[in-house]
Design an enzyme around this catalytic site. Sequence first.
Site, PDB file in Angstrom:
ATOM      1  N   GLY A 130       2.689   1.151   8.677  1.00 27.63           N
ATOM      2  CA  GLY A 130       2.420   2.154   7.598  1.00 27.63           C
ATOM      3  C   GLY A 130       3.574   2.521   6.896  1.00 27.63           C
ATOM      4  O   GLY A 130       4.495   3.337   7.123  1.00 27.63           O
ATOM      5  N   PRO A 148      -0.285   6.177  -1.526  1.00 23.15           N
ATOM      6  CA  PRO A 148      -0.591   6.220  -3.124  1.00 23.15           C
ATOM      7  C   PRO A 148       0.708   6.842  -3.681  1.00 23.15           C
ATOM      8  O   PRO A 148       1.116   7.785  -3.531  1.00 23.15           O
ATOM      9  CB  PRO A 148      -1.618   7.355  -2.897  1.00 23.15           C
ATOM     10  N   ALA A 189       3.664   5.541  -3.787  1.00 14.77           N
ATOM     11  CA  ALA A 189       4.673   4.900  -3.214  1.00 14.77           C
ATOM     12  C   ALA A 189       4.770   3.662  -2.768  1.00 14.77           C
ATOM     13  O   ALA A 189       4.517   3.359  -1.407  1.00 14.77           O
ATOM     14  CB  ALA A 189       5.390   5.971  -2.084  1.00 14.77           C
ATOM     15  N   ILE A 246      -8.142 -29.932 -10.309  1.00 12.22           N
ATOM     16  CA  ILE A 246      -8.697 -31.289  -9.856  1.00 12.22           C
ATOM     17  C   ILE A 246     -10.050 -31.384  -9.613  1.00 12.22           C
ATOM     18  O   ILE A 246     -10.686 -32.482  -9.874  1.00 12.22           O
ATOM     19  CB  ILE A 246      -7.500 -31.754  -8.711  1.00 12.22           C
ATOM     20  N   GLU A 291       3.934  -6.709   0.752  1.00 12.48           N
ATOM     21  CA  GLU A 291       5.358  -6.819   1.250  1.00 12.48           C
ATOM     22  C   GLU A 291       6.321  -7.097   0.219  1.00 12.48           C
ATOM     23  O   GLU A 291       7.334  -7.471   0.362  1.00 12.48           O
ATOM     24  CB  GLU A 291       5.496  -7.807   2.409  1.00 12.48           C
ATOM     25  N   GLU A 308       7.935  -9.077  -8.686  1.00  6.95           N
ATOM     26  CA  GLU A 308       8.940  -8.415  -9.131  1.00  6.95           C
ATOM     27  C   GLU A 308      10.255  -7.780  -8.210  1.00  6.95           C
ATOM     28  O   GLU A 308      11.332  -7.674  -8.608  1.00  6.95           O
ATOM     29  CB  GLU A 308       8.257  -7.212 -10.354  1.00  6.95           C
TER      30      GLU A 308
HETATM   31  N1  CAA Z   1      18.683  -4.168   4.936  1.00  7.32           N
HETATM   32  C1  CAA Z   1      19.337  -3.089   5.253  1.00  7.32           C
HETATM   33  N2  CAA Z   1      19.412  -2.191   4.665  1.00  7.32           N
HETATM   34  C2  CAA Z   1      19.022  -1.918   3.417  1.00  7.32           C
HETATM   35  C3  CAA Z   1      18.023  -3.039   2.938  1.00  7.32           C
HETATM   36  C4  CAA Z   1      17.677  -4.293   3.688  1.00  7.32           C
HETATM   37  N3  CAA Z   1      17.149  -5.342   3.465  1.00  7.32           N
HETATM   38  N4  CAA Z   1      17.402  -2.530   1.688  1.00  7.32           N
HETATM   39  C5  CAA Z   1      18.020  -1.355   1.344  1.00  7.32           C
HETATM   40  N5  CAA Z   1      18.567  -0.909   2.512  1.00  7.32           N
HETATM   41  C6  CAA Z   1      19.482   0.335   2.331  1.00  7.32           C
HETATM   42  C7  CAA Z   1      20.375   0.352   1.444  1.00  7.32           C
HETATM   43  O1  CAA Z   1      21.542  -0.325   1.921  1.00  7.32           O
HETATM   44  C8  CAA Z   1      20.679   1.963   1.124  1.00  7.32           C
HETATM   45  O2  CAA Z   1      21.336   2.385   2.324  1.00  7.32           O
HETATM   46  P1  CAA Z   1      23.138   2.660   2.155  1.00  7.32           P
HETATM   47  O3  CAA Z   1      22.819   4.016   1.071  1.00  7.32           O
HETATM   48  O4  CAA Z   1      23.424   3.281   3.375  1.00  7.32           O
HETATM   49  O5  CAA Z   1      23.595   1.605   1.584  1.00  7.32           O
HETATM   50  C9  CAA Z   1      19.461   2.328   1.672  1.00  7.32           C
HETATM   51  O6  CAA Z   1      18.406   1.380   2.222  1.00  7.32           O
HETATM   52  C10 CAA Z   1      18.569   2.477   0.481  1.00  7.32           C
HETATM   53  O7  CAA Z   1      18.368   1.313  -0.384  1.00  7.32           O
HETATM   54  P2  CAA Z   1      18.160   1.342  -2.053  1.00  7.32           P
HETATM   55  O8  CAA Z   1      19.132   2.150  -2.549  1.00  7.32           O
HETATM   56  O9  CAA Z   1      18.247   0.030  -2.183  1.00  7.32           O
HETATM   57  O10 CAA Z   1      16.651   1.615  -2.197  1.00  7.32           O
HETATM   58  P3  CAA Z   1      15.517   1.730  -3.305  1.00  7.32           P
HETATM   59  O11 CAA Z   1      15.158   3.133  -3.373  1.00  7.32           O
HETATM   60  O12 CAA Z   1      16.416   1.563  -4.556  1.00  7.32           O
HETATM   61  O13 CAA Z   1      14.629   0.805  -2.952  1.00  7.32           O
HETATM   62  C11 CAA Z   1      13.637  -1.255  -2.962  1.00  7.32           C
HETATM   63  C12 CAA Z   1      14.981  -0.617  -2.746  1.00  7.32           C
HETATM   64  C13 CAA Z   1      14.047  -2.952  -2.446  1.00  7.32           C
HETATM   65  C14 CAA Z   1      12.971  -1.455  -4.205  1.00  7.32           C
HETATM   66  C15 CAA Z   1      12.472  -1.049  -1.697  1.00  7.32           C
HETATM   67  O14 CAA Z   1      12.072   0.044  -2.024  1.00  7.32           O
HETATM   68  C16 CAA Z   1      11.527  -2.062  -1.690  1.00  7.32           C
HETATM   69  O15 CAA Z   1      11.529  -2.877  -0.993  1.00  7.32           O
HETATM   70  N6  CAA Z   1      10.404  -1.716  -2.108  1.00  7.32           N
HETATM   71  C17 CAA Z   1       9.078  -2.798  -1.965  1.00  7.32           C
HETATM   72  C18 CAA Z   1       8.267  -1.973  -0.671  1.00  7.32           C
HETATM   73  C19 CAA Z   1       7.598  -3.145  -0.121  1.00  7.32           C
HETATM   74  O16 CAA Z   1       7.941  -4.245   0.032  1.00  7.32           O
HETATM   75  N7  CAA Z   1       6.310  -2.619   0.396  1.00  7.32           N
HETATM   76  C20 CAA Z   1       5.610  -3.517   1.160  1.00  7.32           C
HETATM   77  C21 CAA Z   1       4.576  -2.849   1.972  1.00  7.32           C
HETATM   78  S1  CAA Z   1       3.960  -3.617   3.312  1.00  7.32           S
HETATM   79  C22 CAA Z   1       2.964  -4.627   3.122  1.00  7.32           C
HETATM   80  O17 CAA Z   1       2.444  -4.820   1.967  1.00  7.32           O
HETATM   81  C23 CAA Z   1       2.069  -4.903   4.337  1.00  7.32           C
HETATM   82  C24 CAA Z   1       1.125  -5.810   4.202  1.00  7.32           C
HETATM   83  O18 CAA Z   1       0.338  -5.682   5.206  1.00  7.32           O
HETATM   84  C25 CAA Z   1       0.655  -6.570   3.252  1.00  7.32           C
END
Ligand code: CAA
Length: 380
Positions: free
Chosen positions: A122, A126, A128, A335, A361, A365
């Site tokens: 989880g 909504p 986020a 096709i 996931e 973008e």
């Molecule tokens: N590995 C380790 N640490 C990470 C990381 C990673 N891949 N990504 C971010 N972090 C850490 C960063 O290093 C940072 O820590 P520090 O300050 O100590 O360096 C901290 O986390 C915050 O990172 P960001 O500043 O990069 O965070 P952000 O707010 O800018 O967000 C983002 C980054 C990549 C946009 C993230 O919000 C994201 O991935 N968004 C998409 C969410 C998503 O994929 N949701 C899917 C839901 S699940 C789903 O869909 C399931 C299903 O069943 C279909």
Amino acid sequence: MILSHKYEDYRQQIREFALSEIAPHARRLDQQQVFPYEHIPKLNELGLLGMVVPREYGGTFTDTLTYAIAVEEISRVCGSTGIILAAHNSLCTYPIYVFGTKEQREKYLPPICGGGELGSFGLTEPGAGSDAAGTKTTAIKKGDKWIINGTKCFITNASVGTTFITTAVTDKSKGAKGITAFILKRNLPGFNIGKKENKMGLRGSDTAFLHFDNVEIPDSDRLGPEGGGFKEFMITLDGGRISIGALGLGLAQGALDCALEYARASEEGGQPVADRQDIQFKLADISMQIEAARNFVYEAALAKDSGMKFTRLSAMAKLYASEAGHYASYWAMQILGDEGYTERYPVERIYRDVKLCEIGEGTSEIQRLVISRELLKGTS
Ligand code: CAA
């Protein structure tokens, strides 16, 4: 990528299982939007529910490439079953194993890794979705307990899972570092599952809201340190994106299988469809996209197992394989022509199913954002 016999033999084993046990039900699951409860004991028997967890906790602990092949081959015949498997393994069993204490592993993993129960993750709310750090769900500490309030949405395996992990804000002033992860069982007072979503694709899989209304859990069910939840979930998604890549890849291959079968078996104007050069060129292009996607997915899987940072490679695997899946199903339908637009062939289902790979996931973008950030940081 040429794989060793070990992997190709495993693929063959899963392919045979998928064709005999999963494929005959795929259309019904989609049309009736029913969850494939009957598949779960069979997937469990094959060890597919504990693939990323060691045997001491009930799992089968294969490497990531083997896991990707399993998701690919199951998704090749049924995307709904593929995503159930991917979300369960990558998004629930994996983080409990990696971030959990010994006590948490012993308590929560055996039922979902070898016991035939399912797990769920989880994160999205909504307001986020792409901005995962914008979580509004809260967890307030009272003595040695946490009181959780809030709502999560678009949660795979929500109504069918017994074990959940979720994020909640524990210190608003700290932003992403004020988010903590928790493990919950589904029967907790105040923890309710919302109505199942009526989706465009993957309609046999279960997607619903989670509602937390003063849900009380002990501090011993906190997953990882206070404030560590966002990072844990990002690391979890790095692995999850390989399995969504495998889902897109399997769906793409399913579309090509169908187009090839149709081209070989059909005639138009007295001429075999397979003899038409425009069809041959398109089959070649689809196949090339799929091989490239397969390389991306397998390379990310190998990188994960090698212990190197694989954030960029898993984002590329998911992005490329989802777009290859879209391309393959779009052109496979062209096709087949009007036949492809009917439910007589699985292509229209695949076309709908594969769209999720460009959204779930992390949207395409977000994958581009992750890839470019990693490039600019020079980390992977
Ligand atoms: N590995 C380790 N640490 C990470 C990381 C990673 N891949 N990504 C971010 N972090 C850490 C960063 O290093 C940072 O820590 P520090 O300050 O100590 O360096 C901290 O986390 C915050 O990172 P960001 O500043 O990069 O965070 P952000 O707010 O800018 O967000 C983002 C980054 C990549 C946009 C993230 O919000 C994201 O991935 N968004 C998409 C969410 C998503 O994929 N949701 C899917 C839901 S699940 C789903 O869909 C399931 C299903 O069943 C279909």
